[in-house]
Design an enzyme around this catalytic site. Structure first.
Site, PDB file in Angstrom:
ATOM      1  NE  ARG A 143      -2.388  -1.330   3.529  1.00  0.00           N
ATOM      2  CZ  ARG A 143      -1.820  -0.583   4.459  1.00  0.00           C
ATOM      3  NH1 ARG A 143      -1.865   0.755   4.370  1.00  0.00           N
ATOM      4  NH2 ARG A 143      -1.229  -1.111   5.501  1.00  0.00           N
TER       5      ARG A 143
ATOM      6  NE  ARG B 157      -0.150  -8.628   2.376  1.00  0.00           N
ATOM      7  CZ  ARG B 157      -0.687  -8.272   3.528  1.00  0.00           C
ATOM      8  NH1 ARG B 157      -1.796  -8.843   3.954  1.00  0.00           N
ATOM      9  NH2 ARG B 157      -0.117  -7.354   4.281  1.00  0.00           N
TER      10      ARG B 157
ATOM     11  CG  ASP C 227      -7.571  -7.334   6.724  1.00  0.00           C
ATOM     12  OD1 ASP C 227      -6.591  -7.163   7.472  1.00  0.00           O
ATOM     13  OD2 ASP C 227      -7.817  -6.586   5.759  1.00  0.00           O
TER      14      ASP C 227
ATOM     15  N   GLY D  93       0.105 -20.300  18.410  1.00  0.00           N
ATOM     16  CA  GLY D  93      -0.879 -21.142  19.102  1.00  0.00           C
ATOM     17  C   GLY D  93      -0.927 -20.877  20.599  1.00  0.00           C
ATOM     18  CD  GLU D  94       2.139 -22.698  23.467  1.00  0.00           C
ATOM     19  OE1 GLU D  94       1.189 -22.668  24.281  1.00  0.00           O
ATOM     20  OE2 GLU D  94       2.747 -23.756  23.154  1.00  0.00           O
TER      21      GLU D  94
ATOM     22  CG  HIS E 118      -7.207  -3.225   9.936  1.00  0.00           C
ATOM     23  ND1 HIS E 118      -5.891  -2.833  10.115  1.00  0.00           N
ATOM     24  CD2 HIS E 118      -7.183  -4.196   8.997  1.00  0.00           C
ATOM     25  CE1 HIS E 118      -5.109  -3.558   9.325  1.00  0.00           C
ATOM     26  NE2 HIS E 118      -5.867  -4.389   8.637  1.00  0.00           N
TER      27      HIS E 118
ATOM     28  CB  CYS F  28       0.394  -6.462  13.976  1.00  0.00           C
ATOM     29  SG  CYS F  28       1.592  -5.166  13.597  1.00  0.00           S
ATOM     30  N   GLY F  29      -0.489  -9.870  13.033  1.00  0.00           N
ATOM     31  CA  GLY F  29      -0.971 -11.126  13.597  1.00  0.00           C
ATOM     32  C   GLY F  29      -2.459 -11.425  13.538  1.00  0.00           C
ATOM     33  CE  LYS F  30      -5.728  -7.169  10.533  1.00  0.00           C
ATOM     34  NZ  LYS F  30      -4.344  -6.674  10.537  1.00  0.00           N
ATOM     35  CB  THR F  31      -3.869 -13.863   8.832  1.00  0.00           C
ATOM     36  OG1 THR F  31      -4.230 -12.716   8.070  1.00  0.00           O
ATOM     37  CG2 THR F  31      -4.189 -15.130   8.054  1.00  0.00           C
ATOM     38  CG  ASN F  32      -0.148 -15.984  12.021  1.00  0.00           C
ATOM     39  OD1 ASN F  32       0.422 -17.057  12.053  1.00  0.00           O
ATOM     40  ND2 ASN F  32       0.061 -15.095  11.059  1.00  0.00           N
TER      41      ASN F  32
ATOM     42  CE1 TYR G 290       0.230  -5.916  -1.726  1.00  0.00           C
ATOM     43  CE2 TYR G 290      -0.860  -3.916  -0.940  1.00  0.00           C
ATOM     44  CZ  TYR G 290      -0.354  -5.188  -0.707  1.00  0.00           C
ATOM     45  OH  TYR G 290      -0.459  -5.723   0.551  1.00  0.00           O
ATOM     46  N   GLY G 291      -2.823  -5.331  -4.042  1.00  0.00           N
ATOM     47  CA  GLY G 291      -3.991  -5.600  -3.188  1.00  0.00           C
ATOM     48  C   GLY G 291      -4.711  -4.386  -2.638  1.00  0.00           C
TER      49      GLY G 291
ATOM     50  CE  LYS H 214      -7.241  -3.843   5.068  1.00  0.00           C
ATOM     51  NZ  LYS H 214      -5.868  -4.227   5.259  1.00  0.00           N
TER      52      LYS H 214
ATOM     53  CB  SER I  82      -0.798  -3.770   7.926  1.00  0.00           C
ATOM     54  OG  SER I  82      -1.941  -3.002   7.618  1.00  0.00           O
TER      55      SER I  82
ATOM     56  NE  ARG J 172       4.794  -6.826  13.452  1.00  0.00           N
ATOM     57  CZ  ARG J 172       5.349  -8.030  13.321  1.00  0.00           C
ATOM     58  NH1 ARG J 172       6.479  -8.323  13.956  1.00  0.00           N
ATOM     59  NH2 ARG J 172       4.797  -8.937  12.559  1.00  0.00           N
TER      60      ARG J 172
HETATM   61  P1  GTP Z   1      -2.509  -7.802   7.376  1.00  0.00           P
HETATM   62  O1  GTP Z   1      -3.014  -8.818   6.420  1.00  0.00           O
HETATM   63  O2  GTP Z   1      -1.363  -7.006   6.836  1.00  0.00           O
HETATM   64  O3  GTP Z   1      -3.598  -6.900   7.917  1.00  0.00           O
HETATM   65  O4  GTP Z   1      -1.796  -8.575   8.580  1.00  0.00           O
HETATM   66  P2  GTP Z   1      -2.229  -9.492   9.803  1.00  0.00           P
HETATM   67  O5  GTP Z   1      -2.511  -8.644  10.993  1.00  0.00           O
HETATM   68  O6  GTP Z   1      -3.283 -10.457   9.391  1.00  0.00           O
HETATM   69  O7  GTP Z   1      -0.877 -10.257  10.144  1.00  0.00           O
HETATM   70  P3  GTP Z   1      -0.468 -11.805  10.046  1.00  0.00           P
HETATM   71  O8  GTP Z   1      -1.295 -12.679  10.928  1.00  0.00           O
HETATM   72  O9  GTP Z   1      -0.407 -12.165   8.632  1.00  0.00           O
HETATM   73  O10 GTP Z   1       0.992 -11.776  10.664  1.00  0.00           O
HETATM   74  C1  GTP Z   1       2.035 -10.995  10.162  1.00  0.00           C
HETATM   75  C2  GTP Z   1       3.365 -11.543  10.602  1.00  0.00           C
HETATM   76  O11 GTP Z   1       3.450 -11.612  12.018  1.00  0.00           O
HETATM   77  C3  GTP Z   1       3.622 -12.937  10.058  1.00  0.00           C
HETATM   78  O12 GTP Z   1       4.939 -13.008   9.596  1.00  0.00           O
HETATM   79  C4  GTP Z   1       3.432 -13.812  11.276  1.00  0.00           C
HETATM   80  O13 GTP Z   1       4.226 -14.973  11.209  1.00  0.00           O
HETATM   81  C5  GTP Z   1       3.834 -12.901  12.433  1.00  0.00           C
HETATM   82  N1  GTP Z   1       3.095 -13.241  13.685  1.00  0.00           N
HETATM   83  C6  GTP Z   1       1.761 -13.481  13.791  1.00  0.00           C
HETATM   84  N2  GTP Z   1       1.423 -13.817  15.051  1.00  0.00           N
HETATM   85  C7  GTP Z   1       2.565 -13.791  15.774  1.00  0.00           C
HETATM   86  C8  GTP Z   1       2.875 -14.047  17.151  1.00  0.00           C
HETATM   87  O14 GTP Z   1       2.024 -14.387  17.973  1.00  0.00           O
HETATM   88  N3  GTP Z   1       4.184 -13.898  17.520  1.00  0.00           N
HETATM   89  C9  GTP Z   1       5.151 -13.530  16.633  1.00  0.00           C
HETATM   90  N4  GTP Z   1       6.404 -13.413  17.080  1.00  0.00           N
HETATM   91  N5  GTP Z   1       4.904 -13.290  15.324  1.00  0.00           N
HETATM   92  C10 GTP Z   1       3.628 -13.412  14.907  1.00  0.00           C
HETATM   93  C1  SPV Z   2      -3.064  -4.650   5.168  1.00  0.00           C
HETATM   94  O1  SPV Z   2      -2.091  -4.038   4.698  1.00  0.00           O
HETATM   95  O2  SPV Z   2      -3.551  -4.370   6.289  1.00  0.00           O
HETATM   96  C2  SPV Z   2      -3.673  -5.768   4.417  1.00  0.00           C
HETATM   97  C3  SPV Z   2      -3.236  -6.019   3.054  1.00  0.00           C
HETATM   98  O3  SPV Z   2      -4.540  -6.443   4.942  1.00  0.00           O
HETATM   99  S1  SPV Z   2      -3.919  -4.872   1.917  1.00  0.00           S
HETATM  100  O4  SPV Z   2      -5.163  -5.437   1.407  1.00  0.00           O
HETATM  101  O5  SPV Z   2      -2.962  -4.729   0.843  1.00  0.00           O
HETATM  102  O6  SPV Z   2      -4.180  -3.624   2.538  1.00  0.00           O
HETATM  103 MN    MN Z   3      -5.132  -5.637   6.937  1.00  0.00          MN
END
Ligand code: GTP
Ligand code: SPV
Ligand code: MN
Length: 581
Positions: free
Chosen positions: A70, A365, A276, A490-491, A227, A251-255, A198-199, A207, A249, A396
């Site tokens: 972005r 991505r 997201d 997971g923890e 978000h 910072c761990g949402k998908t995870n 780009y996305g 977004k 972005s 973070r």
């Molecule tokens: P956007 O799609 O950009 O909005 O991101 P998001 O918030 O969904 O982030 P995502 O879950 O993709 O994580 C981004 C990065 O952070 C990845 O490289 C993950 O491996 C890392 N990450 C996610 N959860 C953790 C965590 O609990 N600890 C650590 N150290 N890293 C993490």
């Molecule tokens: C973000 O940057 O927060 C994303 C990816 O989720 S994008 O759709 O490119 O904004």
């Molecule tokens: Mn996002």
């Protein structure tokens, strides 16, 4: 195909007259149409086939190297009054912006196909869903929109019934960063994006619509567009509590959205509703009800591995598009953190060279339908959404910010959200690792003045008699050697359990000046390789550090001037004073 809605037909005609495409294609969202687009992109080189034996239906797209994230400095909110966009947005006068964009779009689709992409953000039968139409000359955008949204005939039928829709005009252009703009006109529900594929710049339902335009509408109509991920946390008795969490972005949402609880957390399950974006309305019962407006993931590839996010890996072996990852010698997608295998080629399509940077771009991505997620919630399509028990903010923060804390009440929770800060990531062009204020993880996405947004959050809390509890988490504290102190992934289930336990009044907390913190014994850390001193440090309050933080938060809030709600300033003063005591 075309439309019986005159407003839509007329807009498409106007855009075609301006951009002069060779063809116009109305997208119906069918599988056949998708396959046609894939064939077209394979022929043009926009998509490369990945190993179809191990990854059927998976393709690789490599972006122009100048177009991989972005572009916040080129993203504008164009309201009649600059104050309405606020200091948190770049602003341009709407007529000036309009003229600038018309010049760029003029003749820009010559020799190309103009795709008309009707889409619905949210379940098509949900009263909380909203529709839009994206016009684009990019088949990559159309294919991604098909994976990420409810796109095609059903959306068009709803648009024709309702008569209104958000207009999104996108053209890839020549990708010259000096001729790239992402313009939003919230007052006329219009988006114009030029010069990026780009996305977040080009998939306008995401977004641009579901956050910037939707947040503007949400304020007028009394709801929230955020978000945030949405998850259901199921306890061993089968009771599910829903949590929405805003992290910036990367910072761990998908995870967190598809976390698998470790073996020690027997009987607990996590169900994915969204990763997201979250739209929340106050229900008649006084609770916040949330839907995920999206239907797919546009997730960060690096760091996605068997030990970190196995659910993501499981859904990425078919029907996915990978953008800017590397490939192995057997033509499978590869990124840092995926496996120990050595990649063969990098995201530039060149032979991999250990010394020449990562194989996958740090913001590479994957795009995949949410239905492929093993933890996909059976409530994800519920038209009324899911009831939210807890809202979690987080970022973070290498230092200072504890692993988890709870707000004393909604107003304090709004302060926790408004004062959030996080290190910048590769999701946007610019410096990485710089701490900046990112209120509610919405700094790049709020379509209006943050001062008004904070006031709106306070109002929603007044309306919601059963408002969720609010928390703040930080998975990213580091020790003096630069190592993460908390194992994460997971923890994080252990922290989610404390959060759910607090919502149900089942676990304890210590009242401190900055919020309610668990005592070490309130968190289940059985089986975790974590030194007691580390846990202590993660849950402790650094008085001097927080005094400094509150003073910085005070200055930040003051930068919004007169428009800042008095209640928020009062919350900041209350915490600052408590820290002096
Ligand atoms: P956007 O799609 O950009 O909005 O991101 P998001 O918030 O969904 O982030 P995502 O879950 O993709 O994580 C981004 C990065 O952070 C990845 O490289 C993950 O491996 C890392 N990450 C996610 N959860 C953790 C965590 O609990 N600890 C650590 N150290 N890293 C993490
Ligand atoms: C973000 O940057 O927060 C994303 C990816 O989720 S994008 O759709 O490119 O904004
Ligand atoms: Mn996002």
């Amino acid at each position: 195909m075309s439309t019986k809605l005159p407003a839509l037909a007329q807009w498409v005609e106007e855009v075609a007259a301006l951009t002069r495409p060779d063809n116009i294609q109305w997208c119906d969202g069918s599988q056949q149409e998708y396959e046609g687009l894939v064939d077209l992109m394979k022929a043009s080189g926009d998509l490369k086939e990945l190993n179809q034996e191990t990854h059927p239906g998976c393709y690789l797209h490599l972006s122009d190297p100048s177009d991989v994230a972005r572009v916040e400095h080129l993203t504008f909110v164009c309201t009649e009054k600059a104050e309405d966009a606020g200091p948190n947005n770049n602003w341009m006068d709407p007529s000036e912006a309009r003229q600038k964009m018309d010049e760029l779009f003029e003749g820009s689709m010559e020799g190309r196909t103009l795709y008309v992409v009707p889409y619905c953000m949210g379940p098509v039968d949900s009263p909380l869903a909203r529709c839009g139409v994206e016009i684009t000359d990019s088949p990559y955008v159309v294919a991604n929109m098909r994976l990420m949204t409810r796109m095609g005939s059903a959306a068009l039928a709803r648009i024709e019934r309702e008569g209104s829709f958000v207009k999104g005009l996108h053209c890839t252009g020549d990708l010259d960063p000096d001729r790239r703009f992402i313009m939003h006109f919230p007052e006329s529900l219009t988006i114009m994006s030029f010069g990026s594929g780009y996305g977040g710049n080009a998939l306008l339902g995401k977004k641009c619509h579901a956050l910037r335009i939707a947040s503007y509408q949400a304020r007028q109509e009394g709801w929230l567009a955020e978000h945030m991920l949405i998850v259901g946390i199921e306890d061993p008795q089968g009771q599910v509590s829903y949590v929405a969490a805003a992290f910036p972005s990367q910072c761990g949402k998908t995870n967190l959205a598809m976390l698998i609880p470790p073996a020690s957390q027997e009987g607990w399950k996590v169900w994915t509703v969204g990763d997201d974006i979250c739209w929340m309305h106050v229900g008649e019962d006084g609770q916040l009800w949330a839907i995920n407006p999206e239907a797919g993931f546009f997730g960060v590839a690096p760091g996605t591995g068997e030990d970190t996010n196995p659910n993501a890996l499981a859904m990425l072996d078919r029907d996915a598009i990978f953008t800017n990852v590397g490939v192995t010698s057997s033509n499978e997608p590869w990124w840092e953190g995926k496996s120990d295998e050595r990649p063969a080629r990098n995201w530039r399509g060149a032979d991999y060279d250990d010394g020449a940077g990562p194989a996958a771009h740090p913001n590479s991505r994957f795009t995949v339908s949410i239905k492929r997620c093993p933890s996909y919630s059976d409530q994800a399509e519920a038209p009324q959404g899911v009831p939210i028990s807890a809202i979690v903010f987080g970022g973070r923060r290498e230092r200072l910010v504890p692993l988890v804390m709870e707000a004393k009440d909604w107003q304090h929770g709004v302060l926790l959200g408004a004062s959030m800060a996080s290190e910048t990531t590769a999701a946007a062009t610019g410096a990485v690792g710089v701490v900046r204020r990112d209120p509610m993880a919405m700094k790049p996405f709020c379509g209006y003045n943050f001062a008004d947004y904070f006031a709106h959050w306070l109002t929603v809390g007044e309306k919601a008699s059963r408002a969720p509890k609010v928390f703040h988490v930080n998975w990213f504290r580091k020790d003096e050697n630069g190592r993460f102190m908390w194992p994460g992934f997971g923890e994080n289930m252990r922290v989610l359990r404390w959060i759910v336990g607090r919502c149900r009044g089942e676990v304890g907390a210590q009242d401190t000046a900055i919020g309610l913190l668990p005592s070490p014994e309130d968190l289940d850390v059985t089986g975790l390789d974590l030194a007691p001193e580390t846990l202590e440090a993660l849950l402790s309050l650094d008085q001097a550090g927080w005094q400094q933080e509150l003073s910085e938060i005070g200055s930040y809030l003051e930068s919004y001037g007169e428009r800042l709600p008095a209640e928020l300033a009062a919350q900041q003063r209350r915490v600052a004073e408590a820290l002096q005591a």
